[in-house]
Structure formats: structure tokens, C-alpha cells
Motif scaffolding. Structure first.
Motif, PDB file in Angstrom:
ATOM      1  N   PRO A  25       0.807  -1.228   0.000  1.00 42.21           N
ATOM      2  CA  PRO A  25       0.000   0.000   0.000  1.00 42.21           C
ATOM      3  C   PRO A  25       0.836   1.271   0.000  1.00 42.21           C
ATOM      4  CG  PRO A  25      -0.890  -1.586   1.550  1.00 42.21           C
ATOM      5  CD  PRO A  25       0.436  -2.123   1.101  1.00 42.21           C
ATOM      6  N   ASP A  26       1.971   1.246   0.673  1.00 36.52           N
ATOM      7  CA  ASP A  26       2.831   2.431   0.673  1.00 36.52           C
ATOM      8  C   ASP A  26       3.359   2.715  -0.728  1.00 36.52           C
ATOM      9  OD1 ASP A  26       2.523   2.760   3.407  1.00 36.52           O
ATOM     10  OD2 ASP A  26       4.194   1.404   3.859  1.00 36.52           O
ATOM     11  N   VAL A  46       1.933   1.845  -3.548  1.00 35.93           N
ATOM     12  CA  VAL A  46       0.800   2.304  -4.351  1.00 35.93           C
ATOM     13  C   VAL A  46       0.500   3.770  -4.052  1.00 35.93           C
ATOM     14  CG1 VAL A  46      -1.662   1.991  -4.798  1.00 35.93           C
ATOM     15  CG2 VAL A  46      -0.179  -0.007  -4.539  1.00 35.93           C
ATOM     16  N   PHE A  47       0.563   4.141  -2.786  1.00 30.52           N
ATOM     17  CA  PHE A  47       0.310   5.533  -2.393  1.00 30.52           C
ATOM     18  C   PHE A  47       1.355   6.471  -2.993  1.00 30.52           C
ATOM     19  CE2 PHE A  47       1.436   8.858   0.743  1.00 30.52           C
ATOM     20  CZ  PHE A  47       0.305   9.652   0.601  1.00 30.52           C
ATOM     21  N   MET A  95       1.975   7.606   4.164  1.00 31.29           N
ATOM     22  CA  MET A  95       0.567   7.429   3.835  1.00 31.29           C
ATOM     23  C   MET A  95      -0.289   7.667   5.070  1.00 31.29           C
ATOM     24  SD  MET A  95      -1.399   4.168   2.090  1.00 31.29           S
ATOM     25  CE  MET A  95      -1.126   3.124   3.519  1.00 31.29           C
ATOM     26  N   PRO A 140      -8.627   7.399   4.435  1.00 30.63           N
ATOM     27  CA  PRO A 140      -8.675   7.623   2.981  1.00 30.63           C
ATOM     28  C   PRO A 140      -8.886   9.084   2.586  1.00 30.63           C
ATOM     29  CG  PRO A 140     -10.701   6.582   3.741  1.00 30.63           C
ATOM     30  CD  PRO A 140      -9.760   6.568   4.900  1.00 30.63           C
TER      31      PRO A 140
END
Length: 250
Positions: free
Chosen positions: A6-7, A9-10, A61, A65
Motif C-alpha cells: 500500500p505504501d 501504491v500511495f 501514507m 482515505p
């Protein structure tokens, strides 16, 4: 590695938001004549190259959201601001072409201008295409890409959005584009003043002769001749201004 995905992707989303917005408007890269899939693929490749360089300057991140969406939107606005200023400076060619067309009697000669996405004066379209070619021939596009990468030092992520400075920057770019356009068309403006003044004197001396229809071919021919002579100087002046724009960020 699963928890780090996720990091990544962020970070990729942040870089793509800024780089994609810049390349969408940057002269030479964001033209409407370039197919959208090619522009998108190029933006993704630039993101893959720039992401490791910009990673130290990017924030962590957020856990929620909504702040993530806020950071992505802020990066998009910064990219649109940089690309928009470059696009405003490109409109110098349209200003110069319109003025030259009016001065040389070719204002009604219209053609599709790919940089503006609409019909424009024939000479404006020619100047736009010439400037686009010069961007790649002189390798000015490399400087544009370097400026896009270095924008992270000028406009750091997660910082305050410089709305006031951005408005002043865009206003100065708009004023510069109009001033440069008139300066580049100055030889044709002087010629048209002298030509139409002489035409007025001749029409007074020979009122029975349709001077305008007789002199119109000469106006077009001499105007194109002066334009051909001045095109090199016009291109040099515009390239210097675009280089100055890029070095402001580099």
C-alpha cells in the motif's frame, strides 16, 4: 513485502498525479494530436522513473482515505499549475500568428490548430508547429522533464498550496505571452502601418482606381517575405523564454 505494497501504491499515485497532470498540458507532450493511450503510457513510464527520486520528499501514507484523496488532489493541482503556465507561454505563437495574419492580409486563411484544438489563423498554426519541432530539435523537452522532477523541491508535497503565488505566476506568464507575441509580430506591424499609409495616400491621388484590390497581392507577398526573414529571430526569442521558464524550476 505484502504490508509495504500500500505504501508503494500511495507513493506511485502521488507521483503519477503530479507527473500526469504536468505532461497532460506540457508543450510537445500534451498535444491533442498525440493519442491518449500513448500519453498515458508515457506518464506511467515517467512515474516509474521519477518515483524513486521523489520518494524521500513524499509524506507517509495517512491512516484514513480522506487525507489520501486530499494529497492526490493537491498534487494534481500543482501539476496542472506547472503545465498550465507552460501552455500559456505556448499561446505566444497564436498571438503572434493572429497579429501577423492581420498585418499581411491573411487573417481569413484558417486551418485546424492542433495545439489549440480549434480553428486558427494559418500563420499561427505554422508558428505553433515550428515551435513544437524546435522543442524536440533543441532538446528543450529534456529541460522540461528535469523541471518536472525538480518541482518537488520548489513545491514540496503535503505543504501549503501556493494559491496566491500560482495566480501571480499565471498572470505574469499571460502578460509575457501577449508581450512576446506582439514583439515577434512587430516587423509586420510596422510594415502594415507603412503599407496602409501609402495605400491611403495613393487612393487619394487616384480615387478612380481600386487601389486595395491592386495592392493586396503585394501586401501578401511582402508580408510573407518579412515573416520568413523574422521567423528565426522569433523562434530564438520564444525558445529563450521557455528555457527561462524551465530553469526557474530547475
Amino acid at each position: 513485502m505484502i504490508f509495504e505494497l500500500p505504501d508503494y501504491v500511495f507513493l506511485g499515485a502521488l507521483v503519477f498525479a503530479r507527473m500526469g497532470s504536468i505532461l497532460m498540458l506540457l508543450p510537445g507532450f500534451g498535444e491533442q494530436s498525440v493519442p491518449v493511450p500513448i500519453r498515458l503510457a508515457f506518464a506511467l513510464m515517467v512515474t516509474l522513473v521519477v518515483a524513486p527520486i521523489a520518494a524521500p520528499a513524499l509524506p507517509d501514507m495517512p491512516p484514513r482515505p480522506l487525507p489520501v484523496a486530499g494529497l492526490v488532489v493537491q498534487e494534481m493541482l500543482i501539476g496542472l499549475m506547472i503545465g498550465g503556465v507552460a501552455r500559456i507561454l505556448l499561446s505566444t505563437a497564436s498571438v503572434a500568428g493572429q497579429v501577423i495574419g492581420q498585418s499581411s492580409g491573411l487573417a481569413m486563411a484558417q486551418s485546424f490548430d492542433p495545439s489549440q484544438g480549434q480553428q486558427g489563423a494559418l500563420l499561427a498554426t505554422f508558428i505553433n508547429l515550428t515551435f513544437m519541432t524546435l522543442i524536440f530539435v533543441t532538446e528543450l523537452h529534456h529541460l522540461f522533464l528535469m523541471a518536472a522532477v525538480n518541482s518537488y523541491a520548489v513545491f514540496p508535497p503535503a505543504g501549503d498550496l501556493p494559491v496566491g503565488d500560482a495566480a501571480l505566476w499565471a498572470l505574469e506568464a499571460f502578460a509575457d505571452s501577449f508581450r512576446l507575441g506582439v514583439q515577434m509580430a512587430a516587423p509586420l506591424i510596422v510594415y502594415s502601418l507603412i503599407f496602409y499609409l501609402a495605400l491611403g495616400v495613393l487612393s487619394r491621388l487616384m480615387p478612380q482606381v481600386q487601389i486595395f484590390f491592386i495592392a493586396m497581392p503585394s501586401n501578401v507577398m511582402v508580408g510573407l517575405f518579412i515573416f520568413a526573414i523574422a521567423l528565426g529571430a522569433m523562434s530564438t526569442v520564444w525558445l529563450a523564454r521557455m528555457e527561462n521558464f524551465a530553469t526557474e524550476l530547475v
